[in-house]
Design an enzyme around this catalytic site. Structure first.
Site: not given
Ligand SMILES: NC(=O)CC[C@H](N)C(=O)O
Length: 195
Positions: A78, A169, A171
């Site tokens: 992410c 994610h 995890e």
């Molecule tokens: N769950 C997340 O890690 C979101 C990432 C977040 N929207 C970003 O741009 O950094």
């Protein structure tokens, strides 16, 4: 295998739990000196702008680039995927610039801010349970990047040699298969390394 989780901001404890479930020793990394003792590093989800700022403040940018330069595996999930990318859509500056890909932040729109699904991932036999939270997408990859998974024809997981990236994610579920895949990457690197 000893795997670190970058612990500047984001979902650190959950990654440690999943790595341990996948058979690795896992530690929270707060200082760049800790990288020396690691076989692999996870960049967790959170807020990429914040993680990037803290990485600069605590001198992690060059340290992680050097770690990766030794062929040691790095896994971004992410926000961690955003931090790994060479290019971020609509932003002038990227962070680590290690993976040859362009990413778009918050790419699923407001209606689908967060959702869960099962994904088919190349190299993993069973479907992988994936939680997406304000997730980024991989818009475009260079020739050295292998696409591992797509969702609605968009790239959500990819690998470039010793670098692994997922939009979601892994995890936040009891499915440890992607962490086990990463631990295997670290084992393969350790088996071939001379240092
Ligand atoms: N769950 C997340 O890690 C979101 C990432 C977040 N929207 C970003 O741009 O950094």
């Amino acid at each position: 295998m000893k795997i670190g989780v970058l612990a500047l901001q984001g979902a650190v404890a959950e990654h440690i739990r999943s790595l341990e479930a996948a058979g690795a020793e896992a530690v929270a990394v707060k200082q760049k000196e800790q990288l020396q003792e690691l076989d692999g590093l996870v960049l967790p989800g959170g807020e990429s702008t914040t993680i990037g700022k803290l990485m600069r403040k605590y001198d992690f940018i060059d340290a992680i680039r050097a770690f990766s330069g030794e062929g040691k595996p790095v896994f971004g999930t992410c926000a961690g995927l955003i931090v790994l990318a060479d290019r971020i859509d609509g932003q002038e500056e990227a962070h680590l610039k290690l993976m040859d890909m362009t990413v778009a932040r918050n790419a699923f729109g407001r209606q689908r801010e967060s959702f869960e699904t099962d994904l088919s991932v190349k190299g993993i036999d069973e479907p992988v349970r994936a939680v997406f939270i304000r997730a980024p997408l991989i818009k475009e990859v260079g020739p050295g990047v292998e696409v591992l998974s797509t969702y609605n024809d968009e790239i959500v997981a990819a690998r470039q040699g010793h670098l692994l990236a997922a939009s979601f994610h892994p995890e936040l579920t009891d499915d440890y298969s992607l962490h086990a895949y990463f631990v295997r990457m670290a084992k393969e690197r350790a088996a071939h390394a001379t240092n």
